[in-house]
Design a protein around this motif. Structure first.
Motif, PDB file in Angstrom:
ATOM      1  N   THR A 162       0.823  -1.211   0.000  1.00 47.67           N
ATOM      2  CA  THR A 162       0.000   0.000   0.000  1.00 47.67           C
ATOM      3  C   THR A 162       0.857   1.259   0.000  1.00 47.67           C
ATOM      4  OG1 THR A 162      -0.163   0.098   2.431  1.00 47.67           O
ATOM      5  CG2 THR A 162      -1.823  -1.207   1.259  1.00 47.67           C
ATOM      6  N   ASN A 163       2.168   1.126   0.204  1.00 49.83           N
ATOM      7  CA  ASN A 163       3.074   2.279   0.232  1.00 49.83           C
ATOM      8  C   ASN A 163       3.432   2.811  -1.147  1.00 49.83           C
ATOM      9  OD1 ASN A 163       3.381   2.607   2.978  1.00 49.83           O
ATOM     10  ND2 ASN A 163       5.201   1.324   3.127  1.00 49.83           N
ATOM     11  N   ILE A 164       3.220   2.029  -2.188  1.00 50.74           N
ATOM     12  CA  ILE A 164       3.727   2.422  -3.499  1.00 50.74           C
ATOM     13  C   ILE A 164       3.231   3.808  -3.892  1.00 50.74           C
ATOM     14  CG2 ILE A 164       4.000   0.046  -4.308  1.00 50.74           C
ATOM     15  CD1 ILE A 164       1.482   0.460  -5.972  1.00 50.74           C
ATOM     16  N   THR A 165       4.084   4.540  -4.581  1.00 52.49           N
ATOM     17  CA  THR A 165       3.780   5.938  -4.907  1.00 52.49           C
ATOM     18  C   THR A 165       3.574   6.188  -6.396  1.00 52.49           C
ATOM     19  OG1 THR A 165       6.140   6.472  -5.068  1.00 52.49           O
ATOM     20  CG2 THR A 165       5.095   6.733  -2.908  1.00 52.49           C
ATOM     21  N   THR A 166       3.867   5.217  -7.241  1.00 50.31           N
ATOM     22  CA  THR A 166       3.653   5.394  -8.682  1.00 50.31           C
ATOM     23  C   THR A 166       2.195   5.774  -8.939  1.00 50.31           C
ATOM     24  OG1 THR A 166       5.420   3.884  -9.319  1.00 50.31           O
ATOM     25  CG2 THR A 166       3.661   4.221 -10.916  1.00 50.31           C
ATOM     26  N   LEU A 167       1.995   6.820  -9.716  1.00 52.06           N
ATOM     27  CA  LEU A 167       0.642   7.303 -10.009  1.00 52.06           C
ATOM     28  C   LEU A 167       0.189   6.826 -11.384  1.00 52.06           C
ATOM     29  CD1 LEU A 167       0.780  10.993  -8.694  1.00 52.06           C
ATOM     30  CD2 LEU A 167      -0.334   9.021  -7.623  1.00 52.06           C
ATOM     31  N   ILE A 168      -1.056   6.397 -11.433  1.00 54.31           N
ATOM     32  CA  ILE A 168      -1.699   6.045 -12.700  1.00 54.31           C
ATOM     33  C   ILE A 168      -2.928   6.953 -12.807  1.00 54.31           C
ATOM     34  CG2 ILE A 168      -2.784   4.220 -14.066  1.00 54.31           C
ATOM     35  CD1 ILE A 168      -1.235   2.178 -12.408  1.00 54.31           C
ATOM     36  N   ARG A 169      -2.761   8.051 -13.536  1.00 58.36           N
ATOM     37  CA  ARG A 169      -3.804   9.079 -13.600  1.00 58.36           C
ATOM     38  C   ARG A 169      -4.551   8.983 -14.929  1.00 58.36           C
ATOM     39  NH1 ARG A 169      -0.758  12.858 -13.845  1.00 58.36           N
ATOM     40  NH2 ARG A 169      -1.191  13.784 -15.891  1.00 58.36           N
ATOM     41  N   ARG A 170      -5.867   9.003 -14.851  1.00 57.98           N
ATOM     42  CA  ARG A 170      -6.660   8.913 -16.080  1.00 57.98           C
ATOM     43  C   ARG A 170      -6.838  10.290 -16.701  1.00 57.98           C
ATOM     44  NH1 ARG A 170     -11.991   5.245 -17.424  1.00 57.98           N
ATOM     45  NH2 ARG A 170     -12.318   6.075 -19.538  1.00 57.98           N
ATOM     46  N   GLU A 171      -6.565  10.349 -17.988  1.00 57.13           N
ATOM     47  CA  GLU A 171      -6.824  11.547 -18.781  1.00 57.13           C
ATOM     48  C   GLU A 171      -7.579  11.116 -20.034  1.00 57.13           C
ATOM     49  OE1 GLU A 171      -3.383  13.824 -19.685  1.00 57.13           O
ATOM     50  OE2 GLU A 171      -2.930  14.339 -17.594  1.00 57.13           O
ATOM     51  N   ARG A 200       2.080   7.049 -21.424  1.00 56.09           N
ATOM     52  CA  ARG A 200       0.647   6.994 -21.716  1.00 56.09           C
ATOM     53  C   ARG A 200       0.275   5.660 -22.369  1.00 56.09           C
ATOM     54  NH1 ARG A 200      -2.295  11.810 -21.790  1.00 56.09           N
ATOM     55  NH2 ARG A 200      -1.061  13.639 -21.130  1.00 56.09           N
ATOM     56  N   VAL A 201      -0.795   5.067 -21.858  1.00 57.97           N
ATOM     57  CA  VAL A 201      -1.336   3.842 -22.455  1.00 57.97           C
ATOM     58  C   VAL A 201      -2.856   3.975 -22.513  1.00 57.97           C
ATOM     59  CG1 VAL A 201       0.546   2.397 -21.608  1.00 57.97           C
ATOM     60  CG2 VAL A 201      -1.531   2.633 -20.230  1.00 57.97           C
ATOM     61  N   PRO A 202      -3.504   3.246 -23.417  1.00 56.51           N
ATOM     62  CA  PRO A 202      -4.966   3.307 -23.496  1.00 56.51           C
ATOM     63  C   PRO A 202      -5.615   2.778 -22.214  1.00 56.51           C
ATOM     64  CG  PRO A 202      -4.025   2.304 -25.464  1.00 56.51           C
ATOM     65  CD  PRO A 202      -2.910   2.403 -24.475  1.00 56.51           C
ATOM     66  N   VAL A 203      -6.785   3.290 -21.907  1.00 52.68           N
ATOM     67  CA  VAL A 203      -7.544   2.802 -20.750  1.00 52.68           C
ATOM     68  C   VAL A 203      -7.819   1.311 -20.890  1.00 52.68           C
ATOM     69  CG1 VAL A 203      -9.789   2.950 -19.589  1.00 52.68           C
ATOM     70  CG2 VAL A 203      -8.542   5.033 -20.185  1.00 52.68           C
ATOM     71  N   VAL A 234       2.306  -3.068 -14.580  1.00 46.09           N
ATOM     72  CA  VAL A 234       2.719  -2.016 -13.646  1.00 46.09           C
ATOM     73  C   VAL A 234       1.636  -1.808 -12.599  1.00 46.09           C
ATOM     74  CG1 VAL A 234       3.432   0.386 -13.407  1.00 46.09           C
ATOM     75  CG2 VAL A 234       4.037  -0.896 -15.476  1.00 46.09           C
ATOM     76  N   MET A 235       2.058  -1.801 -11.331  1.00 50.75           N
ATOM     77  CA  MET A 235       1.134  -1.519 -10.240  1.00 50.75           C
ATOM     78  C   MET A 235       1.364  -0.099  -9.746  1.00 50.75           C
ATOM     79  SD  MET A 235       0.292  -3.819  -6.922  1.00 50.75           S
ATOM     80  CE  MET A 235      -0.645  -3.224  -5.518  1.00 50.75           C
ATOM     81  N   GLY A 236       0.305   0.675  -9.695  1.00 46.85           N
ATOM     82  CA  GLY A 236       0.373   2.048  -9.217  1.00 46.85           C
ATOM     83  C   GLY A 236      -0.968   2.462  -8.643  1.00 46.85           C
ATOM     84  N   LYS A 237      -1.043   3.700  -8.226  1.00 48.26           N
ATOM     85  CA  LYS A 237      -2.259   4.191  -7.571  1.00 48.26           C
ATOM     86  C   LYS A 237      -3.116   5.010  -8.529  1.00 48.26           C
ATOM     87  CE  LYS A 237      -0.719   4.090  -2.786  1.00 48.26           C
ATOM     88  NZ  LYS A 237      -0.536   4.835  -1.517  1.00 48.26           N
ATOM     89  N   THR A 238      -4.352   4.539  -8.717  1.00 44.11           N
ATOM     90  CA  THR A 238      -5.336   5.286  -9.497  1.00 44.11           C
ATOM     91  C   THR A 238      -6.205   6.146  -8.585  1.00 44.11           C
ATOM     92  OG1 THR A 238      -6.654   3.242  -9.431  1.00 44.11           O
ATOM     93  CG2 THR A 238      -5.501   3.732 -11.492  1.00 44.11           C
ATOM     94  N   ASP A 239      -6.209   5.831  -7.293  1.00 43.35           N
ATOM     95  CA  ASP A 239      -7.012   6.579  -6.317  1.00 43.35           C
ATOM     96  C   ASP A 239      -6.193   6.788  -5.047  1.00 43.35           C
ATOM     97  OD1 ASP A 239      -9.078   7.812  -4.988  1.00 43.35           O
ATOM     98  OD2 ASP A 239     -10.158   5.948  -4.527  1.00 43.35           O
ATOM     99  N   TYR A 296      -4.367   6.343 -19.644  1.00 37.40           N
ATOM    100  CA  TYR A 296      -3.766   6.425 -18.325  1.00 37.40           C
ATOM    101  C   TYR A 296      -2.368   7.008 -18.487  1.00 37.40           C
ATOM    102  CZ  TYR A 296      -7.338   3.461 -16.128  1.00 37.40           C
ATOM    103  OH  TYR A 296      -8.514   2.954 -15.627  1.00 37.40           O
ATOM    104  N   VAL A 297      -1.992   7.875 -17.555  1.00 36.02           N
ATOM    105  CA  VAL A 297      -0.659   8.478 -17.545  1.00 36.02           C
ATOM    106  C   VAL A 297       0.067   7.928 -16.315  1.00 36.02           C
ATOM    107  CG1 VAL A 297       0.688  10.596 -17.540  1.00 36.02           C
ATOM    108  CG2 VAL A 297      -1.561  10.554 -18.640  1.00 36.02           C
ATOM    109  N   ILE A 298       1.181   7.236 -16.558  1.00 32.85           N
ATOM    110  CA  ILE A 298       1.910   6.562 -15.474  1.00 32.85           C
ATOM    111  C   ILE A 298       3.181   7.339 -15.166  1.00 32.85           C
ATOM    112  CG2 ILE A 298       3.001   4.412 -14.717  1.00 32.85           C
ATOM    113  CD1 ILE A 298       0.771   4.107 -17.644  1.00 32.85           C
ATOM    114  N   THR A 299       3.361   7.665 -13.869  1.00 33.41           N
ATOM    115  CA  THR A 299       4.552   8.383 -13.422  1.00 33.41           C
ATOM    116  C   THR A 299       5.063   7.735 -12.149  1.00 33.41           C
ATOM    117  OG1 THR A 299       3.694  10.466 -14.317  1.00 33.41           O
ATOM    118  CG2 THR A 299       5.508  10.615 -12.740  1.00 33.41           C
ATOM    119  N   GLY A 300       6.313   7.304 -12.177  1.00 33.40           N
ATOM    120  CA  GLY A 300       6.882   6.679 -10.987  1.00 33.40           C
ATOM    121  C   GLY A 300       8.211   6.025 -11.292  1.00 33.40           C
TER     122      GLY A 300
END
Length: 404
Positions: free
Chosen positions: A148-157, A238-241, A183-188, A161-165
């Motif tokens: 649950t500590n992971i900080t990589t962000l998976i933000r929807r645009e 960036r990858v497709p939803v 890739v495992m990251g946080k969407t929320d 999805y835009v992945i940063t980490g």
């Protein structure tokens, strides 16, 4: 509990033992020679492709996958003795059989949670051994033993999805045949349920913004045979939803589903690593003389060999019980046993390999014997797939709950 091998297991064991003797063990030195001549140390030696072709021809392929549509359809109890055999040559045999991590876990994820398009695009070539893959979860900035500590962000645009980490020790990522990351990251990241903040997405290696920065060494080894362990940066990749695996917020649950079989597979192979160490220890003991008598006549060597044999027999029974329970009541029902073998097996096998190294003297830490490499691999498994202390904490809580 009946751990007797059924007819199919016996048949596959016989074929696999013969395959190891005829092809795998002789290929160990050949692979090292070929690797030294390659343009890149991460390229795959030609002999590995030859081994894969022969294994597939003999039907020794995808043995790990219980799904009959995609794999061999073996139960965990049937697969356990086969995985043990491959553990005797952990850098060649699993790859030759298309049963090597992290591809095995990734194929299981795609089988269970991937949609039809994801299976066609990525699962099928992985099953065919045409490509390799990597699983990107561990991060250098946080204690990744707590996922649950992971900080990589998976933000929807929009539809992306835009992945940063930043990830590290991403197994297989240095291999040029690695074409896809899970890739495992946080969407929320601000969600109230910390176990529903994470998601998993499929990120092709050639996606802009994905950089494989460097190889991470393990005890000084770069682990070429497994495709290395890499530091990977995702900079607004960036990858497709449509590349979402399962559902948003399902990443933590998928990770747990992936790691359960992975943990027992590691322990199965560790038994084989211990058997290889015992064999080398015995061969060394009968071939060397010190202080006027063979090492095999020294009392302390007797103790090492006897203790190693007792330990392996105990561990094997615990692994087989775990496999049987996973088959009969499911991974969740076998949670205690899975944690028990993950705690017990690596630390015991490390001790056995350590004794074998001691018996070999300077040779034990050299490149002329596989023991130092085996030690590095076994010791790493006290950390990988959840460190011992995490499993001990969870197991103790479950035991204490009975009395509260």
């Amino acid at each position: 509990m009946d751990f007797a091998f059924d007819a199919r297991t016996e048949e596959l064991r016989a074929k696999l033992l013969a395959f190891m003797d005829e092809y795998v063990y002789p290929a160990e030195a050949v692979a090292e020679e070929q690797r030294a001549a390659l343009a890149s140390p991460w390229d795959t030696p030609a002999v590995v492709g030859e081994l894969k072709a022969e294994a597939r021809r003999q039907g020794l392929w995808n043995l790990f996958l219980p799904d009959t549509e995609y794999g061999a359809g073996l139960t965990n109890l049937q697969y356990a003795p086969l995985a043990e055999i491959t553990g005797r040559s952990p850098h060649l045999a699993p790859t030759a059989l298309n049963c090597a991590a992290p591809d095995t876990g990734n194929m299981e994820v795609l089988t269970q949670f991937g949609d039809e398009q994801q299976r066609k695009q990525w699962l099928e070539p992985l099953l065919a051994g045409e490509i390799r893959s990597a699983f990107a979860m561990t991060e250098p900035e946080v204690a990744s033993s707590d996922a649950t500590n992971i900080t990589t962000l998976i933000r929807r645009e929009g539809d992306e999805y835009v992945i940063t980490g930043r990830k590290w020790y991403i197994s297989g990522a240095m291999n040029p045949d690695c074409r896809i990351f899970i890739v495992m990251g946080k969407t929320d990241p601000d969600g109230t349920d910390i176990r529903r903040q994470q998601s998993m997405v499929l990120v092709p290696r050639d996606t802009p913004g994905v950089t494989v920065k460097r190889a991470m060494k393990v005890f000084g080894y770069e682990d070429h045979s497994h495709g290395g362990h890499a530091e990977v940066v995702f900079d607004h990749a960036r990858v497709p939803v449509a590349n979402l695996v399962g559902e948003e917020g399902g990443g933590f649950a998928i990770a747990q589903a992936r790691l359960g079989p992975g943990r027992i597979h590691h322990c199965m192979r560790l038994i084989g690593m211990a058997e290889r160490a015992i064999e080398l220890m015995c061969r060394r003991a009968v071939s060397r003389t010190a202080f006027g008598k063979a090492l095999a006549q020294q009392g302390v060597v007797h103790n090492w060999i006897a203790d190693a044999r007792v330990t392996v027999e105990q561990l094997r029974l615990l692994v087989l019980k775990t496999a049987w329970k996973m088959d009969t009541v499911g991974n969740r029902g076998a949670h205690t046993e899975i944690q028990a073998i993950k705690i017990a097996t690596p630390r015991a096998v490390v001790d056995i390999i350590d004794r074998a190294i001691q018996l070999h003297g300077a040779g034990g830490v050299s490149q002329d014997f596989p023991l130092a490499d085996l030690y590095a691999g076994a010791r790493t498994l006290m950390i990988a797939d959840g460190p011992d202390e995490v499993h001990q904490r969870s197991l103790a809580r479950r035991e204490l709950k009975k009395y509260l």
